[in-house]
Scaffold this active site. Sequence first.
Site, short mmCIF file in Angstrom:
data_model
loop_
_atom_site.label_atom_id
_atom_site.label_comp_id
_atom_site.label_asym_id
_atom_site.label_seq_id
_atom_site.Cartn_x
_atom_site.Cartn_y
_atom_site.Cartn_z
N HIS A 146 -4.51 -28.90 -33.77
CA HIS A 146 -4.93 -28.75 -32.37
C HIS A 146 -4.13 -29.70 -31.46
CE1 HIS A 146 -8.04 -28.11 -29.17
NE2 HIS A 146 -7.52 -29.25 -28.77
N GLU A 147 -4.15 -30.97 -31.81
CA GLU A 147 -3.47 -31.94 -30.94
C GLU A 147 -1.96 -31.69 -30.94
OE1 GLU A 147 -5.18 -33.45 -28.92
OE2 GLU A 147 -7.10 -33.16 -29.91
N HIS A 154 -1.06 -29.14 -28.37
CA HIS A 154 -0.88 -29.76 -27.05
C HIS A 154 0.50 -30.42 -26.98
CE1 HIS A 154 -4.86 -29.22 -25.42
NE2 HIS A 154 -5.46 -29.91 -26.37
N HIS A 170 3.27 -28.00 -26.47
CA HIS A 170 3.26 -27.49 -25.10
C HIS A 170 4.04 -28.46 -24.20
CE1 HIS A 170 0.49 -25.52 -21.81
NE2 HIS A 170 1.71 -25.04 -21.79
ZN LIG Z 1 -7.48 -29.98 -26.80
#
Ligand SMILES: [Zn+2]
Length: 673
Positions: free
Chosen positions: A461-462, A465, A468
């Site tokens: 998940h991290e 980010h 991105h």
């Molecule tokens: Zn998040």
Amino acid sequence: MNESDLPRFSDIDIPRLPQRLASLLDDSRARVAALLAGPPPYGWDNLMSPLEAIDDRLEKFWSPVSHLNGVMNSDELRAAYESCLPLITAYQSEMGQNRPLFEAVQSLADSAGFADLDNARQQAVRHMLRDFRLSGVALEEQERQRFAAIEQRLSELATTFSNNVLDATDGWEKYVEDGAGLAGIPDTALQNFRQQAEAQGRSGYRLTLQIPAYLPVMQYADDRALRRELYEAYSTRASDQGPQAGRWDNGALMVEILQLREEMASLLGFANYAELSLEPKMAESPAQVLDFLTNLVSAAKAQGEGDVAQVRQFAREQGCDTLEAWDIPYYSEKLRERDYAINQEQLRPYFPASKVIDGLFAITGQLFGIRFEAKTDVDLWHPDAQCFRVLDGGEPIAICYMDLYARARKRGGAWMADYCGRRQTDGGVQLPVAFLTCNFSPPTKDRPALLTHDEVITLFHEFGHGLHHMLTEVDVLKVAGINGVAWDAVELPSQFLENWCWQRESIPLISGHYETGEPLPGELLDKMLAARNFQSAMQMLRQLEFALFDLRLHMQPAPGDAAQIQRLLDEVRAGVAVVEAPAFNRFQHSFGHIFAGGYAAGYYSYKWAEVLSADAFSLFEEEGVMSDRTGRKFQQAILARGGSEEALDLFVAFRGREPSQEALLRHSGIVDR
Ligand SMILES: [Zn+2]
């Protein structure tokens, strides 16, 4: 970028931080004034580009400080940080309300030259004008001052709120002398407890409220009274209840925060704070979000009730007639074992952190055509921290720091933050730099760090980010990477990447027994996949409860006291929750997302973006989950574009149509009825 420009953590002169910041801010003020003294007309090169350089310099000074404050908190740093915050907030208010600056940017937007700017530059100008408006640039003098004073006070309150939660978490401990009292708890956790005690010069076991200590007790401790004790201590942190009642109580702070937000919204002409919060987001109105959340509640409610009924029935068979909040994780874990013959601890030996990271790099490497290499010639803040260089075709495109393990004086949870964003400078392109922070169970004396599958998901998940931010091709700081992305679309890449923790094609890449190297056996993999949606409706309802509480809290008139906040939470729970919370539960007092983070009237963003991420992933389901062609398409359409275009347009460019909820419900195993 010149890699010698990376932050030098060990050189940060903590006592002199406020003084150095003050002079940096004064210099920034002087530079802005000099810009505005220059002759119009204003264009990109004589206005926006120098402004960007001023912001960039400030960010690179402040982000390492803010990062250290989160991961290496100390009394000295906390004091310096708290002296700095008002200076930063005052500067931001001043710039946000700087009318000559606003007029200069507006004149650029109105000029004939505006149409010649590329998309990213136009979007940066539009965002800037919107932010001026939301900072109260149009207010009369007296109101403007009041607005700035509110911003100042809100920033203080957020820090105090966070500190209270951190101190309340660290402020509780329990020593257990005899291991017999900890029956049921897995070895990894017990070793951790023993090491914790040793570190304090004590014998026996030290239990704390940090997640790697708290969860194993809740899920595995056979001693019900112990579970209740930890549950109570955890769920009453920073409140008027529980073992530390009244110490670090966030009650009055929450009330003041909500009152100030309401006043702020009203100064800007919004009916409530939720309207203000949604202004820069993808969602159009609080009513639309309310509808969105309520629909998901309807889709999940019956199934969620079924999930709880199943645990209740199972617990009764085990001799527990009154299923309480502190029994649910315990019996759920046992039920999962009965029905799927699997538990999180069985998986742990197959997910040593180093293997997971290698696999994460291999998967994202294949999908997006990138490569990673360890970077060792850097200054780090703690021996646990690591640094990597990201390469595309041999060329460095970004830098990524990771700090994965829980420890005292490190803020709980997991998050990604940035040191700096990509931008065009006179000396070439500045590369984006990301910080990834998690709180996994640390390695012990005899074992490397072994992650649960949940922790693997958190890391993905991290890292989503992070990608991105790091794979952006935009070179305008304000809309590069995660900058300028609508808040309710920010969780798209992160939740999207989690999908690769669940695929037969990718799991062999991230798993390998820490002793034998053997990948996760097929039988265990089958069980893990079968158990994926165990209690998924119940979990979705919990997220919806938080989201609805947050949204309604910011739609209704601000409360007069903390009891009113509790009443609203009770009301939301009555409509959504399938598990009854005990009367002493004060979850809201540690709900940092909305009181100390950026999620006020924005917690719904997780679910909102999950619709997007699930639907985006469904294209990989159609074209192959390791398809580099589809990976490149995602990178080009979404990761590369950052905040330079509207989130919905980017999604449509990737998926070829508007988002649909079908994939989210299907992935969650929720049968819409
Ligand atoms: Zn998040």
